[in-house]
Every structure is written in C-alpha cells, then in structure tokens.
Scaffold this motif. Sequence first.
Motif, mmCIF file in Angstrom:
data_model
loop_
_atom_site.group_PDB
_atom_site.id
_atom_site.type_symbol
_atom_site.label_atom_id
_atom_site.label_comp_id
_atom_site.label_asym_id
_atom_site.label_seq_id
_atom_site.Cartn_x
_atom_site.Cartn_y
_atom_site.Cartn_z
ATOM 1 N N PHE A 97 12.374 11.345 20.348
ATOM 2 C CA PHE A 97 12.231 10.061 21.017
ATOM 3 C C PHE A 97 13.489 9.230 20.780
ATOM 4 O O PHE A 97 13.579 8.464 19.828
ATOM 5 N N ASN A 98 14.467 9.398 21.643
ATOM 6 C CA ASN A 98 15.755 8.708 21.516
ATOM 7 C C ASN A 98 15.771 7.500 22.443
ATOM 8 O O ASN A 98 15.780 7.655 23.664
ATOM 9 N N VAL A 99 15.808 6.301 21.878
ATOM 10 C CA VAL A 99 15.919 5.091 22.692
ATOM 11 C C VAL A 99 17.278 4.431 22.481
ATOM 12 O O VAL A 99 17.450 3.234 22.712
ATOM 13 N N GLY A 100 18.248 5.241 22.057
ATOM 14 C CA GLY A 100 19.604 4.746 21.902
ATOM 15 C C GLY A 100 20.526 5.246 22.996
ATOM 16 O O GLY A 100 21.736 5.385 22.773
ATOM 17 N N VAL A 101 19.972 5.525 24.175
ATOM 18 C CA VAL A 101 20.762 6.054 25.288
ATOM 19 C C VAL A 101 21.945 5.137 25.598
ATOM 20 O O VAL A 101 23.061 5.590 25.872
ATOM 21 N N MET A 102 21.701 3.826 25.544
ATOM 22 C CA MET A 102 22.725 2.845 25.873
ATOM 23 C C MET A 102 23.974 3.033 25.022
ATOM 24 O O MET A 102 25.108 2.925 25.519
ATOM 25 N N GLY A 103 23.821 3.341 23.745
ATOM 26 C CA GLY A 103 24.966 3.503 22.864
ATOM 27 C C GLY A 103 25.825 4.692 23.246
ATOM 28 O O GLY A 103 27.062 4.610 23.247
ATOM 29 N N PHE A 104 25.201 5.811 23.591
ATOM 30 C CA PHE A 104 25.959 7.003 23.961
ATOM 31 C C PHE A 104 26.641 6.824 25.320
ATOM 32 O O PHE A 104 27.752 7.307 25.536
ATOM 33 N N SER A 157 9.027 10.187 14.191
ATOM 34 C CA SER A 157 9.454 9.879 15.556
ATOM 35 C C SER A 157 9.604 8.386 15.814
ATOM 36 O O SER A 157 10.561 7.954 16.459
ATOM 37 N N ASP A 158 8.675 7.559 15.310
ATOM 38 C CA ASP A 158 8.780 6.135 15.558
ATOM 39 C C ASP A 158 9.963 5.515 14.813
ATOM 40 O O ASP A 158 10.650 4.633 15.324
ATOM 41 N N TYR A 159 10.226 6.005 13.585
ATOM 42 C CA TYR A 159 11.392 5.514 12.853
ATOM 43 C C TYR A 159 12.689 5.995 13.498
ATOM 44 O O TYR A 159 13.705 5.300 13.476
ATOM 45 N N LEU A 160 12.667 7.199 14.062
ATOM 46 C CA LEU A 160 13.839 7.710 14.781
ATOM 47 C C LEU A 160 14.155 6.816 15.973
ATOM 48 O O LEU A 160 15.324 6.510 16.250
ATOM 49 N N ALA A 161 13.127 6.381 16.690
ATOM 50 C CA ALA A 161 13.331 5.491 17.832
ATOM 51 C C ALA A 161 13.965 4.178 17.389
ATOM 52 O O ALA A 161 14.912 3.681 18.014
ATOM 53 N N ILE A 162 13.468 3.604 16.304
ATOM 54 C CA ILE A 162 14.016 2.340 15.802
ATOM 55 C C ILE A 162 15.468 2.536 15.365
ATOM 56 O O ILE A 162 16.346 1.708 15.652
ATOM 57 N N ALA A 163 15.736 3.655 14.690
ATOM 58 C CA ALA A 163 17.090 3.906 14.200
ATOM 59 C C ALA A 163 18.074 4.076 15.355
ATOM 60 O O ALA A 163 19.170 3.503 15.341
ATOM 61 N N THR A 164 17.704 4.851 16.368
ATOM 62 C CA THR A 164 18.621 5.083 17.489
ATOM 63 C C THR A 164 18.848 3.805 18.295
ATOM 64 O O THR A 164 19.968 3.549 18.752
ATOM 65 N N GLY A 180 18.732 0.723 17.078
ATOM 66 C CA GLY A 180 19.585 -0.128 16.265
ATOM 67 C C GLY A 180 21.034 0.322 16.286
ATOM 68 O O GLY A 180 21.954 -0.499 16.389
ATOM 69 N N ILE A 181 21.258 1.629 16.213
ATOM 70 C CA ILE A 181 22.631 2.149 16.235
ATOM 71 C C ILE A 181 23.273 1.898 17.592
ATOM 72 O O ILE A 181 24.465 1.590 17.680
ATOM 73 N N ALA A 182 22.504 2.017 18.669
ATOM 74 C CA ALA A 182 23.036 1.729 20.005
ATOM 75 C C ALA A 182 23.487 0.275 20.098
ATOM 76 O O ALA A 182 24.547 -0.031 20.662
ATOM 77 N N GLU A 183 22.701 -0.625 19.552
ATOM 78 C CA GLU A 183 23.080 -2.037 19.564
ATOM 79 C C GLU A 183 24.343 -2.271 18.726
ATOM 80 O O GLU A 183 25.191 -3.101 19.076
ATOM 81 N N ILE A 184 24.485 -1.541 17.631
ATOM 82 C CA ILE A 184 25.693 -1.671 16.801
ATOM 83 C C ILE A 184 26.918 -1.216 17.582
ATOM 84 O O ILE A 184 27.978 -1.857 17.546
#
Length: 444
Positions: A57-64, A199-206, A208-212
Amino acid sequence: MTDTLRTSLFAAFVALLIIGTGVLDNWNLALVILNYGLISAIMALGVNLQWGLAGLFNVGVMGFVALGGLASVLLTMPPVRDAWAAGGGRVLLGLAIGAAVIVVLVAVYKRMAKGRTRNLVMTALMIAGFFAFRSVFDGGVSAIESVNPSLYGYLGGVNFGGDAGRDWWWMPIIAWPVGGLLAAGAAWAIGKVALGLRSDYLAIATLGIAEIIVAVLKNENWLSRGVLNVTGLPRPVPYETDLQVDPAFVAAANDLGLDATTASTLAVKLLYAGLFSAFLIVILLLAQRALHSPWGRMMRAIRDNEVAAEAMGKDVTRRHLQIFIIGSAICGLAGAMMTTLDGQMTPAAYQPLRFTFLVWVMVIVGGSGNNIGSVLGGMLIWWLWVAVGEYGPDLMIWATSALHADSALKASLIDSAPQMRFLVMGTVLLLIMRFSPRGILPEK
C-alpha cells in the motif's frame, strides 16, 4: 462475457471517448487528454504492480513522480556556468562531506560493540559532521542562489546542446529512464526502512517521505529553483514555431485543409503521443511477462498469504523490496515524461490528490491485479477528470437554467461547479466498489 470481449469493449469505450472529444469539441483537447492519459496509465501500471501483484500500500506516489520530474530538469536543462563558478564546487564538497559522515557512522555502528561508548562516538561524529557539512554547503548554496535569481539562481542541468539545450533533442528521452532510476534509488532507501512495517504504517511512512521530497524541491532553490519553477525545458519533438516556418510542413498542412498554426500544435501532440505509447507498450509487455512468470506467481502467493510463502522458504521482505523498487521506478519514469510534456517543473503542483488519490482510483476502477485494466482505467479516469473540469461549469449552468437569475441556490451551484471533479471521482469509486469491487477488468 469472456475476458477478451470485456477487455475489447473497455478499450473501445475509452477510444470512443477520446475520439468523440476530438469530433464534438476539438482535436487539441483530445490529444492533450490522450497524452496525459498515457502518462497516467504508466503511473497506474506502476502502482498496480505494487498493490495488485504484491499487496504493498504505497501512498507516496507523488514523491516518486516528483523525483522523475527533477531528473528531467537535471538532464535536459543547460548548466548555469556562473552558478557553478560561484558555488558549485563548495556544494559538491559539502555533499561529499555529508556522504562521508554517513559512511563513517555506518562503519562505527557495525564494528563497535553495542554500548555507551558506541553511542557517544556516534553522537560526537554526527555533531562534528553536521557542522562541517553546513559550514561548507551553506556558503555554496548562498553563492549559487545569488546568481541572477530572477532567471537562474540554480546550477542548471547537464545538457550542453547549445545555450538552451535544444540541439540535443534526445536528452529528454534519456531523462525519462534516468528519472525511473532516481525514483528506484529512493525506493530502495525507503524500502530498506519501511517495508518491515505493517501495511498501514507503510502507507503513513511513504506519504510522509513523499511530502519530504516535495518540501525539499520547494525549498532547495540551488537544485531546481524551488517555487520559482524551472521553465522552458527542452523537448524531444519539434517546436511549433519551427514547423510553422518550414515550407514543406506548411504545404502539407494546406493540402490537409489546415492552417500552419493548428497543424503544428496537432503534429507536436501526435509525436508526443507516439513516444509515450512506445514506452507504455514496452512497460506493459514486460509487466505482462512478469505477471505470468514464476516470479509473478510467487509474488501473488506472497500477497495472498505471507506466512505460508515464508514457510515455503521465500524471502518475503526481499521480494517486497524488489516490486517496490520496480513500481516506484515506473512512477518516476512517468513523472519525468510529465515534466517534459509540461515544459516546466512546478514543485507546488505535486499535490497528493492528483498524484496519489487519482492514480489509486485509476487502479481500482480499471482492476487491481490486471495490468491492462490499470492502463485503461488510467486513461478513462483521466478523461473523466478533464471532461468534468472542462464541461462541468457549462453543465451546471444548463441544469440551473430553470431557476431565477437572482436565485441564491443557482449562484451557489454555479460557483461550486469547479468542485464537481471531487464529487464525480467519489461517486465513480463508490459505484465501482458497490457493483464491481474487483474493477472493470478483474484479475484473472
């Protein structure tokens, strides 16, 4: 209904929407939708590999996507020689110091025994390394950002093809896979830390990293001008103005009954569509081969039951890292393509709604686990996103035509028409989840 027939009907429907836009409205809009739809399809394919094939569950698409855009800037823009002379060497030296400190810290952590002594040594190294890094790096950054900030204020790229980088037309095409490699490198670093999480922590981590990543792009002016934006990126296709003064092109346009201006804009968009289609087809074929290979079957087994797969001797974390890197690389490739198509990099435009939520809607609507479904879902949802924004206000004016001109309700509805996109996307998602929870083209 067979799977082949369902896929054919879905593809025909998407094609009909785009062609209908050209016939009923204008072909420029239709080709804009097609080009961004192709890029969106590539993004959706990357996310589908992560979620549909591996359950990540990757919600950091924006960062990549943003990293892909950064790669496009760094490779296609010409270098700012004055900025390099002013502080380029100091910035590189500062980055080298930072990298060396990290290497030393890792070595100390591995070689010294656990205890208070190791903690004190590492703390001292971090403090000393931080001040050494900042003392060198900050001065270089200030010098670079002071070089004609209204036009430059950054180092530029590595495109030496003329003053504007236009002579090396192939550089943007090279920048696209490089954008994928940059995103893959970031995904490796993120995955080594975050893929051990639930999975839920992975979503939060990705997320957050995308926002960074986006925050860094907005604030590090020396790298990509920050919120001042980088404009005028070179392109791999001819410029409209060049085509309009080409006698052969003007004559061909006249033979087709088009003026040179209209014909040039259509030709450029068609060339972009050809390039994007070629990349999409190659990625889709590779994804299909992977899906039906032993590796793909292993990934789906891990997705369905990690405990059983691990009991059979599969290295679940390693396989998750592989697919996370591959999917992120595809998103980075699409991000580089989008920046090239836009002709500029605007860090403030990297919004989670567009680059994360919308891509997830594409995957869910098209069919999670089905590569072709994700591609067609990407093009369908992008058409809907553009169509609602383009025709929504006119539709609302027509729908409220029976109300009095001074009606407060009419004014409120017309003013809220630009927000129809969110309502429509939510409605589509709810309908799909209710009547076809596996998507229009379910996983086989």
